[in-house]
Design an enzyme around this catalytic site. Structure first.
Site, PDB file in Angstrom:
ATOM      1  N   ASN A   9       0.858  -1.183   0.000  1.00  9.87           N
ATOM      2  CA  ASN A   9       0.000   0.000   0.000  1.00  9.87           C
ATOM      3  C   ASN A   9       0.896   1.236   0.000  1.00  9.87           C
ATOM      4  O   ASN A   9       1.526   1.556   1.012  1.00  9.87           O
ATOM      5  CB  ASN A   9      -0.903  -0.018   1.236  1.00  9.87           C
ATOM      6  N   TRP A  10       0.941   1.920  -1.122  1.00  9.44           N
ATOM      7  CA  TRP A  10       1.822   3.089  -1.242  1.00  9.44           C
ATOM      8  C   TRP A  10       1.228   4.331  -0.580  1.00  9.44           C
ATOM      9  O   TRP A  10       1.911   5.347  -0.462  1.00  9.44           O
ATOM     10  CB  TRP A  10       2.106   3.370  -2.720  1.00  9.44           C
ATOM     11  N   LYS A  11      -0.040   4.276  -0.194  1.00 11.19           N
ATOM     12  CA  LYS A  11      -0.704   5.406   0.463  1.00 11.19           C
ATOM     13  C   LYS A  11      -0.542   6.667  -0.397  1.00 11.19           C
ATOM     14  O   LYS A  11      -0.587   6.587  -1.623  1.00 11.19           O
ATOM     15  CB  LYS A  11      -0.181   5.561   1.887  1.00 11.19           C
ATOM     16  N   HIS A  91      -9.426   0.551   5.362  1.00  8.62           N
ATOM     17  CA  HIS A  91      -8.150   0.836   6.028  1.00  8.62           C
ATOM     18  C   HIS A  91      -8.382   1.802   7.181  1.00  8.62           C
ATOM     19  O   HIS A  91      -9.205   2.724   7.098  1.00  8.62           O
ATOM     20  CB  HIS A  91      -7.155   1.435   5.030  1.00  8.62           C
ATOM     21  N   GLU A  93      -6.792   4.250   8.261  1.00 13.01           N
ATOM     22  CA  GLU A  93      -6.592   5.666   7.948  1.00 13.01           C
ATOM     23  C   GLU A  93      -7.821   6.257   7.260  1.00 13.01           C
ATOM     24  O   GLU A  93      -8.139   7.434   7.459  1.00 13.01           O
ATOM     25  CB  GLU A  93      -5.333   5.832   7.098  1.00 13.01           C
ATOM     26  N   GLU A 161      -4.658  -5.231  10.625  1.00 11.53           N
ATOM     27  CA  GLU A 161      -3.649  -4.191  10.828  1.00 11.53           C
ATOM     28  C   GLU A 161      -3.926  -3.485  12.152  1.00 11.53           C
ATOM     29  O   GLU A 161      -4.789  -2.593  12.215  1.00 11.53           O
ATOM     30  CB  GLU A 161      -3.690  -3.168   9.687  1.00 11.53           C
ATOM     31  N   GLY A 167       2.901   2.173  10.707  1.00 13.11           N
ATOM     32  CA  GLY A 167       3.819   3.278  10.527  1.00 13.11           C
ATOM     33  C   GLY A 167       4.534   3.723  11.781  1.00 13.11           C
ATOM     34  O   GLY A 167       5.199   4.759  11.783  1.00 13.11           O
ATOM     35  N   SER A 199       3.979  -2.247  10.139  1.00 16.99           N
ATOM     36  CA  SER A 199       5.445  -2.161  10.226  1.00 16.99           C
ATOM     37  C   SER A 199       6.127  -3.473   9.837  1.00 16.99           C
ATOM     38  O   SER A 199       7.123  -3.869  10.445  1.00 16.99           O
ATOM     39  CB  SER A 199       5.873  -1.721  11.629  1.00 16.99           C
ATOM     40  N   GLY A 220       3.167  -1.300   4.184  1.00 13.94           N
ATOM     41  CA  GLY A 220       3.111   0.121   3.899  1.00 13.94           C
ATOM     42  C   GLY A 220       4.427   0.651   3.362  1.00 13.94           C
ATOM     43  O   GLY A 220       4.808   0.402   2.224  1.00 13.94           O
ATOM     44  N   GLY A 221       5.166   1.365   4.201  1.00 13.80           N
ATOM     45  CA  GLY A 221       6.376   2.047   3.761  1.00 13.80           C
ATOM     46  C   GLY A 221       7.405   1.154   3.101  1.00 13.80           C
ATOM     47  O   GLY A 221       8.107   1.577   2.171  1.00 13.80           O
TER      48      GLY A 221
END
Length: 239
Positions: A9-11, A91, A93, A161, A167, A199, A220-221
């Site tokens: 997920n590049w957000k 998600h 967020e 998640e 994150g 993470s 994610g990141g």
């Protein structure tokens, strides 16, 4: 057996300069189902970069309606038209930043199905809920409220998640992950893929994938760069 899946997920990250990263990830995909969910602006370019490979592209959210006066939103049919075959729904967020309820997530998931997309439906508890011992109750309520009837392993993936691990660099302990995933398996049956997110990195991927009922990860990141994401994909393939 549930399908092994590594999803990124590049957000709200990435411009056209990031397309070569997707190409490098595409070159390493194939042993497991590998998915990238970039910003909507990059779905078309990444779809082109992934042509002829096993890499799949997804959207990060969709509006429940197929079209209409919804400025700034994107429909599932538009995602599919741009080349997506998956869509993240629910998600944390989106739930937090946009006030999306379980009812909203259910409607979005149904919209994804209607457009031929496979939904990656996310659930997760906050730190306060975990510390209060409410984790399984919260997740069960989210799942029952968000997951439409008719969900199968063909149209839906569940991603756990924990909100407190997204994150933050914190990762749920193996025992915590196992407890949740075992409970989710009892709820959704033996075939639906269950992903862990929060993470996930190359350094902890193998330990997570060794757990029963962890069929992959929503990353994610660490999915933004091939050098970080490919080792996670390889760890899943080896599990």
């Amino acid at each position: 057996m549930p399908q092994k899946i590594a999803a990124g997920n590049w957000k709200m990250n990435g411009t056209l300069e990031a397309v070569p990263e997707a190409g490098a990830i595409a070159a390493a995909s194939g042993a497991v189902e590998t998915i990238l969910c970039p910003p909507a602006t990059l779905i078309g370019p990444l779809t082109l970069a992934a042509q002829g490979t096993d890499l799949r592209i997804g959207g990060q959210s969709c509006h429940p309606a197929a079209s209409g006066a919804h400025t700034g939103d994107i429909s599932a049919a538009m995602l599919a038209d741009a080349g997506a075959t998956y869509c993240i729904t629910g998600h944390s967020e989106r739930r937090a930043d946009h006030g999306e309820s379980d009812d909203d997530v259910r409607a979005q998931t149904e919209a994804a199905w209607a457009a031929g997309l496979r939904a990656i439906l996310c659930i997760g508890e906050t730190l306060e809920q975990r510390e209060a011992g409410e984790t399984l109750d919260v997740l069960t309520a989210q799942l029952e409220g968000s997951l439409p009837g008719g969900a199968t392993e063909e149209n839906t993936i569940i991603a756990y998640e924990p909100v407190w691990a997204i994150g933050t660099g914190k990762v749920a302990s193996p025992d915590q992950v196992a407890e949740v995933h075992d409970a989710l398996r009892d709820h959704v049956g033996p075939e639906m893929s269950l992903l862990y997110g929060g993470s996930v990195k190359a350094g902890n991927a193998a330990e997570l994938f060794a757990l029963t009922n962890v069929d992959g990860a929503l990353v994610g990141g660490a999915s933004l760069k091939a050098a970080d994401f490919v080792p996670i994909v390889e760890a899943l393939a080896a599990s």
